[in-house]
Design a protein around this motif. Structure first.
Motif, PDB file in Angstrom:
ATOM      1  N   ALA A 121       0.817  -1.210   0.000  1.00  0.00           N
ATOM      2  CA  ALA A 121       0.000   0.000   0.000  1.00  0.00           C
ATOM      3  C   ALA A 121       0.849   1.257   0.000  1.00  0.00           C
ATOM      4  CB  ALA A 121      -0.923  -0.004   1.213  1.00  0.00           C
ATOM      5  N   ALA A 122       2.061   1.162   0.564  1.00  0.00           N
ATOM      6  CA  ALA A 122       2.912   2.350   0.688  1.00  0.00           C
ATOM      7  C   ALA A 122       3.822   2.560  -0.519  1.00  0.00           C
ATOM      8  CB  ALA A 122       3.756   2.249   1.956  1.00  0.00           C
ATOM      9  N   HIS A 123       4.233   1.464  -1.155  1.00  0.00           N
ATOM     10  CA  HIS A 123       5.297   1.605  -2.160  1.00  0.00           C
ATOM     11  C   HIS A 123       4.908   1.192  -3.573  1.00  0.00           C
ATOM     12  CE1 HIS A 123       8.093   2.466   1.087  1.00  0.00           C
ATOM     13  NE2 HIS A 123       7.722   1.363   1.713  1.00  0.00           N
ATOM     14  N   GLU A 124       3.780   0.505  -3.755  1.00  0.00           N
ATOM     15  CA  GLU A 124       3.437   0.063  -5.106  1.00  0.00           C
ATOM     16  C   GLU A 124       2.944   1.228  -5.955  1.00  0.00           C
ATOM     17  OE1 GLU A 124       4.133  -2.699  -6.405  1.00  0.00           O
ATOM     18  OE2 GLU A 124       4.715  -3.830  -4.634  1.00  0.00           O
ATOM     19  N   ALA A 125       2.912   1.005  -7.269  1.00  0.00           N
ATOM     20  CA  ALA A 125       2.593   2.064  -8.231  1.00  0.00           C
ATOM     21  C   ALA A 125       1.149   2.542  -8.098  1.00  0.00           C
ATOM     22  CB  ALA A 125       2.854   1.558  -9.650  1.00  0.00           C
ATOM     23  N   ARG A 185      -3.689   0.653  -5.628  1.00  0.00           N
ATOM     24  CA  ARG A 185      -2.295   0.399  -5.945  1.00  0.00           C
ATOM     25  C   ARG A 185      -2.203  -0.721  -6.980  1.00  0.00           C
ATOM     26  NH1 ARG A 185      -2.483   4.419  -3.646  1.00  0.00           N
ATOM     27  NH2 ARG A 185      -1.362   5.123  -1.768  1.00  0.00           N
ATOM     28  N   ILE A 186      -1.255  -0.602  -7.869  1.00  0.00           N
ATOM     29  CA  ILE A 186      -1.037  -1.587  -8.930  1.00  0.00           C
ATOM     30  C   ILE A 186       0.123  -2.483  -8.509  1.00  0.00           C
ATOM     31  CG2 ILE A 186      -0.637  -1.942 -11.381  1.00  0.00           C
ATOM     32  CD1 ILE A 186      -3.174  -0.382 -10.713  1.00  0.00           C
ATOM     33  N   VAL A 233      -7.378  -0.078   1.219  1.00  0.00           N
ATOM     34  CA  VAL A 233      -6.630  -0.036  -0.027  1.00  0.00           C
ATOM     35  C   VAL A 233      -7.050  -1.226  -0.879  1.00  0.00           C
ATOM     36  CG1 VAL A 233      -4.703  -1.330   0.985  1.00  0.00           C
ATOM     37  CG2 VAL A 233      -4.326   0.060  -1.061  1.00  0.00           C
ATOM     38  N   VAL A 234      -7.120  -1.017  -2.164  1.00  0.00           N
ATOM     39  CA  VAL A 234      -7.411  -2.087  -3.115  1.00  0.00           C
ATOM     40  C   VAL A 234      -6.159  -2.308  -3.950  1.00  0.00           C
ATOM     41  CG1 VAL A 234      -8.828  -2.851  -5.059  1.00  0.00           C
ATOM     42  CG2 VAL A 234      -9.855  -1.526  -3.199  1.00  0.00           C
ATOM     43  N   LEU A 235      -5.624  -3.515  -3.898  1.00  0.00           N
ATOM     44  CA  LEU A 235      -4.447  -3.879  -4.679  1.00  0.00           C
ATOM     45  C   LEU A 235      -4.918  -4.558  -5.958  1.00  0.00           C
ATOM     46  CD1 LEU A 235      -2.260  -5.360  -1.788  1.00  0.00           C
ATOM     47  CD2 LEU A 235      -2.422  -2.981  -2.560  1.00  0.00           C
ATOM     48  N   VAL A 236      -4.540  -4.002  -7.094  1.00  0.00           N
ATOM     49  CA  VAL A 236      -5.004  -4.506  -8.388  1.00  0.00           C
ATOM     50  C   VAL A 236      -3.826  -5.082  -9.152  1.00  0.00           C
ATOM     51  CG1 VAL A 236      -6.153  -3.910 -10.561  1.00  0.00           C
ATOM     52  CG2 VAL A 236      -6.816  -2.760  -8.433  1.00  0.00           C
ATOM     53  N   PRO A 237      -3.940  -6.306  -9.669  1.00  0.00           N
ATOM     54  CA  PRO A 237      -2.847  -6.881 -10.465  1.00  0.00           C
ATOM     55  C   PRO A 237      -2.578  -6.052 -11.722  1.00  0.00           C
ATOM     56  CG  PRO A 237      -4.439  -8.559  -9.821  1.00  0.00           C
ATOM     57  CD  PRO A 237      -5.046  -7.250  -9.484  1.00  0.00           C
ATOM     58  N   ALA A 238      -1.316  -5.860 -12.006  1.00  0.00           N
ATOM     59  CA  ALA A 238      -0.955  -5.104 -13.209  1.00  0.00           C
ATOM     60  C   ALA A 238      -1.459  -5.798 -14.461  1.00  0.00           C
ATOM     61  CB  ALA A 238       0.565  -4.937 -13.267  1.00  0.00           C
ATOM     62  N   SER A 239      -1.519  -7.139 -14.436  1.00  0.00           N
ATOM     63  CA  SER A 239      -1.980  -7.877 -15.617  1.00  0.00           C
ATOM     64  C   SER A 239      -3.435  -7.571 -15.944  1.00  0.00           C
ATOM     65  CB  SER A 239      -1.800  -9.381 -15.391  1.00  0.00           C
ATOM     66  OG  SER A 239      -2.510  -9.803 -14.245  1.00  0.00           O
ATOM     67  N   LEU A 240      -4.260  -7.331 -14.897  1.00  0.00           N
ATOM     68  CA  LEU A 240      -5.665  -7.009 -15.148  1.00  0.00           C
ATOM     69  C   LEU A 240      -5.822  -5.623 -15.746  1.00  0.00           C
ATOM     70  CD1 LEU A 240      -7.578  -8.400 -12.035  1.00  0.00           C
ATOM     71  CD2 LEU A 240      -7.215  -9.465 -14.255  1.00  0.00           C
TER      72      LEU A 240
END
Length: 434
Positions: free
Chosen positions: A130-134, A159-160, A176-183
Protein backbone atom coordinates in the motif's frame (compact mmCIF):
# COMPACT_ATOMS: atom_id res chain seq x y z
CA UNK A 1 -1.90 -21.43 39.78
CA UNK A 2 1.38 -23.23 39.20
CA UNK A 3 3.03 -23.55 35.79
CA UNK A 4 2.22 -27.25 35.68
CA UNK A 5 -1.40 -26.54 36.58
CA UNK A 6 -1.67 -23.94 33.82
CA UNK A 7 -0.23 -26.31 31.22
CA UNK A 8 -2.63 -29.02 32.37
CA UNK A 9 -5.62 -26.67 32.10
CA UNK A 10 -4.61 -25.56 28.59
CA UNK A 11 -3.93 -29.13 27.52
CA UNK A 12 -7.30 -30.52 28.59
CA UNK A 13 -9.03 -27.50 27.08
CA UNK A 14 -7.40 -28.19 23.71
CA UNK A 15 -8.19 -31.89 23.88
CA UNK A 16 -11.80 -31.40 24.93
CA UNK A 17 -12.30 -28.99 22.04
CA UNK A 18 -11.89 -31.91 19.64
CA UNK A 19 -15.42 -33.08 20.49
CA UNK A 20 -16.76 -29.64 21.36
CA UNK A 21 -15.75 -28.27 17.95
CA UNK A 22 -17.29 -31.28 16.21
CA UNK A 23 -20.54 -30.70 18.10
CA UNK A 24 -20.60 -27.01 17.10
CA UNK A 25 -19.85 -27.88 13.47
CA UNK A 26 -22.58 -30.54 13.45
CA UNK A 27 -25.17 -28.06 14.70
CA UNK A 28 -23.97 -25.38 12.27
CA UNK A 29 -24.00 -27.80 9.33
CA UNK A 30 -27.57 -28.80 10.16
CA UNK A 31 -28.68 -25.16 10.17
CA UNK A 32 -26.88 -24.47 6.90
CA UNK A 33 -28.65 -27.41 5.27
CA UNK A 34 -32.00 -26.06 6.43
CA UNK A 35 -31.04 -22.57 5.15
CA UNK A 36 -29.66 -23.80 1.82
CA UNK A 37 -32.25 -21.71 -0.09
CA UNK A 38 -32.22 -18.74 2.28
CA UNK A 39 -30.25 -15.56 1.68
CA UNK A 40 -26.44 -15.76 1.89
CA UNK A 41 -26.67 -13.20 4.69
CA UNK A 42 -28.55 -15.74 6.83
CA UNK A 43 -26.07 -18.53 6.15
CA UNK A 44 -23.19 -16.13 6.75
CA UNK A 45 -24.58 -15.18 10.17
CA UNK A 46 -24.99 -18.85 11.13
CA UNK A 47 -21.46 -19.77 10.03
CA UNK A 48 -19.96 -16.76 11.85
CA UNK A 49 -21.85 -17.70 15.01
CA UNK A 50 -20.50 -21.25 14.78
CA UNK A 51 -16.92 -20.06 14.38
CA UNK A 52 -17.28 -17.61 17.26
CA UNK A 53 -18.58 -20.42 19.49
CA UNK A 54 -15.47 -22.41 18.55
CA UNK A 55 -13.48 -19.67 20.26
CA UNK A 56 -15.78 -18.88 23.18
CA UNK A 57 -16.44 -22.45 24.35
CA UNK A 58 -12.77 -23.39 24.94
CA UNK A 59 -12.10 -19.96 26.44
CA UNK A 60 -14.94 -20.46 28.92
CA UNK A 61 -13.68 -23.97 29.71
CA UNK A 62 -10.15 -22.69 30.26
CA UNK A 63 -11.40 -19.92 32.53
CA UNK A 64 -13.34 -22.43 34.64
CA UNK A 65 -10.29 -24.64 34.95
CA UNK A 66 -8.00 -21.78 35.92
CA UNK A 67 -10.52 -20.40 38.43
CA UNK A 68 -11.00 -23.79 40.08
CA UNK A 69 -14.53 -24.41 38.82
CA UNK A 70 -16.08 -27.78 38.14
CA UNK A 71 -14.17 -28.11 34.89
CA UNK A 72 -10.90 -27.53 36.70
CA UNK A 73 -10.54 -30.93 38.29
CA UNK A 74 -7.18 -32.22 37.21
CA UNK A 75 -8.61 -35.68 36.84
CA UNK A 76 -11.65 -34.86 34.73
CA UNK A 77 -10.25 -36.73 31.78
CA UNK A 78 -7.35 -38.62 33.36
CA UNK A 79 -9.28 -41.56 34.79
CA UNK A 80 -7.56 -44.94 34.87
CA UNK A 81 -9.70 -47.59 33.24
CA UNK A 82 -7.16 -50.38 32.76
CA UNK A 83 -6.28 -53.23 35.06
CA UNK A 84 -3.74 -51.26 37.04
CA UNK A 85 -1.79 -48.02 37.01
CA UNK A 86 1.56 -49.23 35.80
CA UNK A 87 2.22 -48.56 32.14
CA UNK A 88 0.70 -46.01 29.74
CA UNK A 89 -0.93 -48.84 27.81
CA UNK A 90 -3.07 -49.54 30.85
CA UNK A 91 -4.39 -46.00 31.06
CA UNK A 92 -6.47 -45.81 27.91
CA UNK A 93 -6.39 -42.84 25.55
CA UNK A 94 -7.21 -40.32 28.28
CA UNK A 95 -4.37 -41.57 30.46
CA UNK A 96 -1.83 -41.56 27.64
CA UNK A 97 -2.84 -38.03 26.62
CA UNK A 98 -2.77 -36.86 30.23
CA UNK A 99 0.79 -38.09 30.66
CA UNK A 100 1.89 -36.12 27.59
CA UNK A 101 0.04 -32.84 28.12
CA UNK A 102 3.27 -30.82 28.26
CA UNK A 103 4.31 -32.09 24.81
CA UNK A 104 0.83 -31.52 23.41
CA UNK A 105 0.66 -27.93 24.67
CA UNK A 106 4.22 -27.25 23.49
CA UNK A 107 3.51 -28.51 19.97
CA UNK A 108 0.26 -26.52 19.83
CA UNK A 109 1.99 -23.34 21.01
CA UNK A 110 4.76 -23.72 18.43
CA UNK A 111 2.36 -24.27 15.53
CA UNK A 112 0.08 -21.44 16.66
CA UNK A 113 3.11 -19.12 16.89
CA UNK A 114 4.23 -20.03 13.37
CA UNK A 115 0.75 -19.37 11.98
CA UNK A 116 0.61 -16.06 13.85
CA UNK A 117 3.98 -15.05 12.41
CA UNK A 118 2.72 -15.99 8.95
CA UNK A 119 -0.30 -13.79 9.54
CA UNK A 120 1.88 -10.88 10.66
CA UNK A 121 4.15 -11.33 7.62
CA UNK A 122 1.12 -11.11 5.35
CA UNK A 123 -0.08 -7.95 7.05
CA UNK A 124 3.36 -6.37 6.69
CA UNK A 125 3.41 -7.29 3.00
CA UNK A 126 0.04 -5.62 2.48
CA UNK A 127 1.23 -2.52 4.35
CA UNK A 128 4.36 -2.33 2.24
CA UNK A 129 2.40 -2.78 -0.98
CA UNK A 130 0.00 0.00 0.00
CA UNK A 131 2.91 2.35 0.69
CA UNK A 132 5.30 1.61 -2.16
CA UNK A 133 3.44 0.06 -5.11
CA UNK A 134 2.59 2.06 -8.23
CA UNK A 135 -0.40 4.38 -8.48
CA UNK A 136 -2.73 4.88 -11.42
CA UNK A 137 -4.47 8.29 -11.35
CA UNK A 138 -7.05 7.34 -13.99
CA UNK A 139 -8.18 4.21 -12.18
CA UNK A 140 -8.07 6.06 -8.85
CA UNK A 141 -10.66 8.48 -10.23
CA UNK A 142 -12.88 5.56 -11.29
CA UNK A 143 -12.52 3.97 -7.88
CA UNK A 144 -13.40 7.24 -6.14
CA UNK A 145 -16.55 7.51 -8.23
CA UNK A 146 -17.57 3.95 -7.38
CA UNK A 147 -16.81 4.52 -3.69
CA UNK A 148 -19.16 7.51 -3.69
CA UNK A 149 -21.92 5.29 -5.14
CA UNK A 150 -21.38 2.84 -2.26
CA UNK A 151 -21.64 5.68 0.27
CA UNK A 152 -18.02 5.32 1.45
CA UNK A 153 -16.77 8.52 3.06
CA UNK A 154 -13.19 7.42 3.67
CA UNK A 155 -10.86 7.51 0.70
CA UNK A 156 -10.08 4.11 -0.79
CA UNK A 157 -6.56 3.96 -2.19
CA UNK A 158 -5.70 2.00 -5.30
CA UNK A 159 -2.30 0.40 -5.94
CA UNK A 160 -1.04 -1.59 -8.93
CA UNK A 161 0.85 -4.75 -7.94
CA UNK A 162 2.83 -6.95 -10.32
CA UNK A 163 2.68 -10.30 -8.49
CA UNK A 164 -1.06 -10.67 -7.97
CA UNK A 165 -3.69 -12.37 -10.10
CA UNK A 166 -6.81 -10.97 -8.44
CA UNK A 167 -7.83 -7.67 -6.84
CA UNK A 168 -7.33 -7.70 -3.07
CA UNK A 169 -8.85 -5.48 -0.40
CA UNK A 170 -7.04 -4.69 2.85
CA UNK A 171 -7.30 -2.23 5.69
CA UNK A 172 -10.24 -0.80 7.58
CA UNK A 173 -9.43 2.72 8.69
CA UNK A 174 -7.40 3.44 5.55
CA UNK A 175 -8.63 0.81 3.06
CA UNK A 176 -6.63 -0.04 -0.03
CA UNK A 177 -7.41 -2.09 -3.12
CA UNK A 178 -4.45 -3.88 -4.68
CA UNK A 179 -5.00 -4.51 -8.39
CA UNK A 180 -2.85 -6.88 -10.46
CA UNK A 181 -0.95 -5.10 -13.21
CA UNK A 182 -1.98 -7.88 -15.62
CA UNK A 183 -5.66 -7.01 -15.15
CA UNK A 184 -5.09 -3.31 -15.82
CA UNK A 185 -3.40 -4.10 -19.13
CA UNK A 186 -5.48 -7.06 -20.37
CA UNK A 187 -9.00 -6.92 -18.91
CA UNK A 188 -11.60 -4.61 -20.47
CA UNK A 189 -12.15 -1.53 -18.36
CA UNK A 190 -15.85 -2.14 -17.72
CA UNK A 191 -15.12 -5.65 -16.42
CA UNK A 192 -12.31 -4.51 -14.15
CA UNK A 193 -14.62 -1.83 -12.84
CA UNK A 194 -17.08 -4.58 -11.89
CA UNK A 195 -14.36 -6.37 -9.91
CA UNK A 196 -13.53 -3.11 -8.14
CA UNK A 197 -17.20 -2.75 -7.21
CA UNK A 198 -17.00 -6.18 -5.60
CA UNK A 199 -13.99 -5.07 -3.53
CA UNK A 200 -15.78 -1.91 -2.43
CA UNK A 201 -18.66 -4.06 -1.24
CA UNK A 202 -16.21 -5.80 1.10
CA UNK A 203 -14.99 -2.43 2.37
CA UNK A 204 -18.53 -1.20 2.99
CA UNK A 205 -19.29 -4.33 5.04
CA UNK A 206 -16.02 -4.15 7.04
CA UNK A 207 -15.23 -7.71 5.94
CA UNK A 208 -11.52 -7.11 6.46
CA UNK A 209 -11.96 -7.01 10.24
CA UNK A 210 -14.02 -10.21 10.27
CA UNK A 211 -11.40 -11.88 8.10
CA UNK A 212 -8.66 -10.92 10.57
CA UNK A 213 -10.65 -12.49 13.42
CA UNK A 214 -11.04 -15.61 11.28
CA UNK A 215 -7.30 -15.82 10.77
CA UNK A 216 -6.68 -15.43 14.50
CA UNK A 217 -9.12 -18.25 15.32
CA UNK A 218 -7.53 -20.44 12.63
CA UNK A 219 -4.11 -19.84 14.17
CA UNK A 220 -5.29 -20.77 17.67
CA UNK A 221 -7.44 -23.78 16.73
CA UNK A 222 -5.59 -24.89 13.62
CA UNK A 223 -5.73 -28.56 14.56
CA UNK A 224 -9.51 -28.89 14.26
CA UNK A 225 -11.07 -29.52 10.80
CA UNK A 226 -14.31 -27.89 11.94
CA UNK A 227 -12.60 -24.51 12.25
CA UNK A 228 -11.28 -24.66 8.68
CA UNK A 229 -14.63 -25.90 7.35
CA UNK A 230 -16.51 -23.07 9.07
CA UNK A 231 -14.01 -20.47 7.82
CA UNK A 232 -14.36 -21.79 4.29
CA UNK A 233 -18.14 -21.51 4.49
CA UNK A 234 -17.89 -17.99 5.88
CA UNK A 235 -15.67 -16.89 3.01
CA UNK A 236 -17.90 -18.50 0.41
CA UNK A 237 -21.05 -16.82 1.75
CA UNK A 238 -19.20 -13.53 2.15
CA UNK A 239 -18.29 -13.53 -1.53
CA UNK A 240 -21.92 -14.17 -2.53
CA UNK A 241 -23.04 -11.23 -0.37
CA UNK A 242 -20.41 -8.95 -1.90
CA UNK A 243 -21.47 -10.10 -5.39
CA UNK A 244 -25.09 -9.21 -4.65
CA UNK A 245 -24.15 -5.81 -3.28
CA UNK A 246 -21.84 -5.01 -6.20
CA UNK A 247 -24.35 -6.20 -8.79
CA UNK A 248 -27.02 -4.03 -7.19
CA UNK A 249 -24.81 -0.94 -7.38
CA UNK A 250 -23.75 -1.65 -10.95
CA UNK A 251 -27.25 -2.56 -12.04
CA UNK A 252 -25.69 -5.25 -14.26
CA UNK A 253 -25.28 -8.67 -12.64
CA UNK A 254 -24.15 -10.15 -15.97
CA UNK A 255 -21.23 -7.72 -16.18
CA UNK A 256 -19.90 -8.91 -12.82
CA UNK A 257 -20.51 -12.51 -13.87
CA UNK A 258 -18.50 -11.96 -17.06
CA UNK A 259 -15.70 -10.32 -15.04
CA UNK A 260 -15.57 -13.33 -12.73
CA UNK A 261 -15.49 -15.63 -15.76
CA UNK A 262 -12.48 -13.77 -17.12
CA UNK A 263 -10.85 -13.86 -13.70
CA UNK A 264 -11.26 -17.63 -13.58
CA UNK A 265 -8.76 -17.94 -16.41
CA UNK A 266 -6.05 -16.39 -14.29
CA UNK A 267 -4.01 -18.05 -11.58
CA UNK A 268 -5.78 -17.88 -8.21
CA UNK A 269 -4.20 -15.82 -5.47
CA UNK A 270 -3.43 -17.72 -2.26
CA UNK A 271 -3.51 -14.81 0.17
CA UNK A 272 -6.15 -14.97 2.87
CA UNK A 273 -5.20 -11.98 4.93
CA UNK A 274 -7.27 -9.73 2.70
CA UNK A 275 -10.43 -9.95 0.64
CA UNK A 276 -9.84 -11.22 -2.91
CA UNK A 277 -12.35 -11.16 -5.76
CA UNK A 278 -11.61 -14.79 -6.63
CA UNK A 279 -12.68 -16.14 -3.24
CA UNK A 280 -15.21 -18.95 -2.99
CA UNK A 281 -16.37 -21.12 -5.89
CA UNK A 282 -16.29 -18.85 -8.94
CA UNK A 283 -18.59 -21.01 -11.05
CA UNK A 284 -21.27 -21.16 -8.35
CA UNK A 285 -20.97 -17.40 -7.90
CA UNK A 286 -21.40 -16.85 -11.62
CA UNK A 287 -24.50 -19.07 -11.66
CA UNK A 288 -26.00 -17.17 -8.73
CA UNK A 289 -25.50 -13.89 -10.58
CA UNK A 290 -26.81 -15.04 -13.96
CA UNK A 291 -29.44 -17.64 -13.06
CA UNK A 292 -30.11 -18.13 -9.35
CA UNK A 293 -31.46 -21.60 -8.62
CA UNK A 294 -32.87 -23.21 -5.50
CA UNK A 295 -30.84 -26.07 -4.11
CA UNK A 296 -32.49 -29.40 -3.54
CA UNK A 297 -31.59 -31.56 -0.58
CA UNK A 298 -29.27 -34.44 -1.46
CA UNK A 299 -27.08 -36.91 0.36
CA UNK A 300 -23.94 -34.81 -0.17
CA UNK A 301 -25.42 -31.99 1.90
CA UNK A 302 -25.83 -34.39 4.82
CA UNK A 303 -22.20 -35.53 4.80
CA UNK A 304 -20.84 -32.68 7.00
CA UNK A 305 -23.66 -33.23 9.52
CA UNK A 306 -23.03 -36.97 9.69
CA UNK A 307 -19.25 -36.63 9.80
CA UNK A 308 -19.14 -34.05 12.58
CA UNK A 309 -21.86 -35.91 14.53
CA UNK A 310 -19.77 -39.09 14.52
CA UNK A 311 -16.68 -37.11 15.57
CA UNK A 312 -18.61 -35.48 18.43
CA UNK A 313 -19.94 -38.83 19.64
CA UNK A 314 -16.47 -40.35 19.51
CA UNK A 315 -15.05 -37.46 21.53
CA UNK A 316 -17.83 -37.59 24.11
CA UNK A 317 -17.27 -41.32 24.52
CA UNK A 318 -13.69 -40.60 25.60
CA UNK A 319 -14.81 -38.27 28.37
CA UNK A 320 -14.58 -39.77 31.85
CA UNK A 321 -16.50 -38.57 34.92
CA UNK A 322 -14.65 -36.54 37.50
CA UNK A 323 -14.75 -39.37 40.03
CA UNK A 324 -15.18 -43.02 39.12
CA UNK A 325 -15.50 -45.58 41.87
CA UNK A 326 -16.02 -49.14 40.75
CA UNK A 327 -15.69 -52.32 42.74
CA UNK A 328 -15.01 -54.36 39.62
CA UNK A 329 -15.72 -54.50 35.89
CA UNK A 330 -15.34 -57.44 33.60
CA UNK A 331 -14.49 -57.62 29.92
CA UNK A 332 -15.33 -60.79 27.99
CA UNK A 333 -12.58 -61.94 25.65
CA UNK A 334 -13.61 -65.36 24.37
CA UNK A 335 -13.15 -67.86 27.19
CA UNK A 336 -11.13 -65.35 29.23
CA UNK A 337 -12.31 -62.63 31.60
CA UNK A 338 -10.09 -59.76 32.66
CA UNK A 339 -11.25 -58.02 35.81
CA UNK A 340 -10.32 -54.36 36.16
CA UNK A 341 -10.60 -52.59 39.48
CA UNK A 342 -10.31 -48.84 39.79
CA UNK A 343 -10.21 -47.49 43.34
CA UNK A 344 -9.84 -43.77 44.04
CA UNK A 345 -9.44 -41.85 47.26
CA UNK A 346 -9.72 -38.11 47.84
CA UNK A 347 -7.10 -35.95 49.49
CA UNK A 348 -7.52 -35.62 53.26
CA UNK A 349 -6.20 -32.75 55.35
CA UNK A 350 -4.19 -33.30 58.53
CA UNK A 351 -5.28 -30.29 60.58
CA UNK A 352 -2.87 -31.20 63.38
CA UNK A 353 0.02 -30.36 61.05
CA UNK A 354 -0.78 -26.66 60.80
CA UNK A 355 -1.76 -23.87 63.21
CA UNK A 356 -5.40 -22.95 63.57
CA UNK A 357 -6.44 -19.88 61.53
CA UNK A 358 -6.16 -16.69 63.57
CA UNK A 359 -9.33 -14.61 63.82
CA UNK A 360 -8.66 -11.16 62.29
CA UNK A 361 -8.84 -8.57 65.07
CA UNK A 362 -11.29 -6.23 63.37
CA UNK A 363 -13.61 -9.08 62.33
CA UNK A 364 -13.51 -10.52 65.87
CA UNK A 365 -14.24 -7.14 67.39
CA UNK A 366 -17.24 -6.68 65.09
CA UNK A 367 -18.31 -10.31 65.66
CA UNK A 368 -18.20 -11.08 61.94
CA UNK A 369 -18.97 -14.74 61.28
CA UNK A 370 -19.28 -16.96 58.24
CA UNK A 371 -18.20 -20.10 56.46
CA UNK A 372 -15.54 -19.97 53.76
CA UNK A 373 -15.13 -22.73 51.17
CA UNK A 374 -11.65 -23.11 49.72
CA UNK A 375 -10.25 -25.31 46.99
CA UNK A 376 -6.74 -26.76 47.34
CA UNK A 377 -4.73 -28.44 44.61
CA UNK A 378 -2.90 -31.19 46.50
CA UNK A 379 0.18 -32.62 44.86
CA UNK A 380 1.19 -36.26 44.90
CA UNK A 381 3.64 -35.35 47.69
CA UNK A 382 0.82 -34.11 49.93
CA UNK A 383 1.72 -30.44 49.65
CA UNK A 384 -0.56 -27.61 48.55
CA UNK A 385 0.28 -26.54 44.99
CA UNK A 386 -2.46 -23.97 44.46
CA UNK A 387 -5.50 -22.51 46.18
CA UNK A 388 -8.73 -20.90 45.05
CA UNK A 389 -11.76 -19.38 46.73
CA UNK A 390 -14.88 -21.46 46.08
CA UNK A 391 -17.35 -19.51 48.23
CA UNK A 392 -16.68 -16.44 50.34
CA UNK A 393 -17.63 -16.14 53.98
CA UNK A 394 -18.78 -12.62 53.25
CA UNK A 395 -15.64 -11.03 54.70
CA UNK A 396 -12.41 -10.81 52.73
CA UNK A 397 -10.20 -10.82 55.84
CA UNK A 398 -11.75 -14.10 57.06
CA UNK A 399 -11.30 -15.66 53.62
CA UNK A 400 -7.64 -14.65 53.43
CA UNK A 401 -6.83 -15.75 56.99
CA UNK A 402 -8.32 -19.20 56.36
CA UNK A 403 -6.55 -19.55 53.03
CA UNK A 404 -3.11 -18.67 54.45
CA UNK A 405 -3.41 -20.91 57.50
CA UNK A 406 -4.92 -23.99 55.84
CA UNK A 407 -2.45 -23.84 52.95
CA UNK A 408 0.26 -24.71 55.51
CA UNK A 409 -1.43 -28.00 56.39
CA UNK A 410 -0.16 -31.33 55.22
CA UNK A 411 -2.51 -33.53 53.24
CA UNK A 412 -2.78 -37.18 52.48
CA UNK A 413 -2.79 -37.06 48.65
CA UNK A 414 -5.56 -38.46 46.49
CA UNK A 415 -4.80 -41.85 44.97
CA UNK A 416 -5.86 -44.01 42.07
CA UNK A 417 -5.28 -47.70 42.69
CA UNK A 418 -2.89 -46.70 45.44
CA UNK A 419 -0.83 -44.32 43.30
CA UNK A 420 -0.72 -40.70 44.62
CA UNK A 421 -1.92 -38.10 42.11
CA UNK A 422 -2.46 -34.34 41.95
CA UNK A 423 -6.09 -33.43 42.58
CA UNK A 424 -8.24 -30.58 43.82
CA UNK A 425 -10.09 -30.99 47.11
CA UNK A 426 -12.47 -28.65 48.96
CA UNK A 427 -12.17 -27.53 52.57
CA UNK A 428 -14.72 -25.51 54.51
CA UNK A 429 -13.84 -23.46 57.57
CA UNK A 430 -16.43 -21.99 59.92
CA UNK A 431 -15.67 -18.70 61.66
CA UNK A 432 -17.63 -18.26 64.90
CA UNK A 433 -16.96 -15.30 67.18
CA UNK A 434 -17.67 -16.62 70.70
Amino acid sequence: MTGAGFVEAVGWTLLNFTWQGALIACETALHLVLLRNASPQSRYAVACTGLLLCLLWPLASLWMRLSGGSAADGGVALMLVGAGAGSPADLGWSGVLGMNLAWIVGAWALCALLLALRMVAGLLWVKRAAAHEARDPAWQVRLDRLAAQFGLRRQVRLRIVANLSSPVTAGWWRPVVLVPASLVTTMPAHLLEALLAHELAHIRRHDYLVNLIQNAIEALLFYHPAVWWLSRRIRAERELIADQLAAGQLGEPRRLALALSELEKLQFSTTRLAQAANGGDLMSRIKQLVRPESQSLNWKAALPVIGFALAALAGCAQQQPAKVQQDATAMNMGPMKIHAKVIETDAVADFNSCPRPVYPAVALQNKVEGTVSLGFLIGANGRVLDTTLRESSGDASLDQAARIALAKCSFKPATVNGTPIDRWTDVKYVWAAH
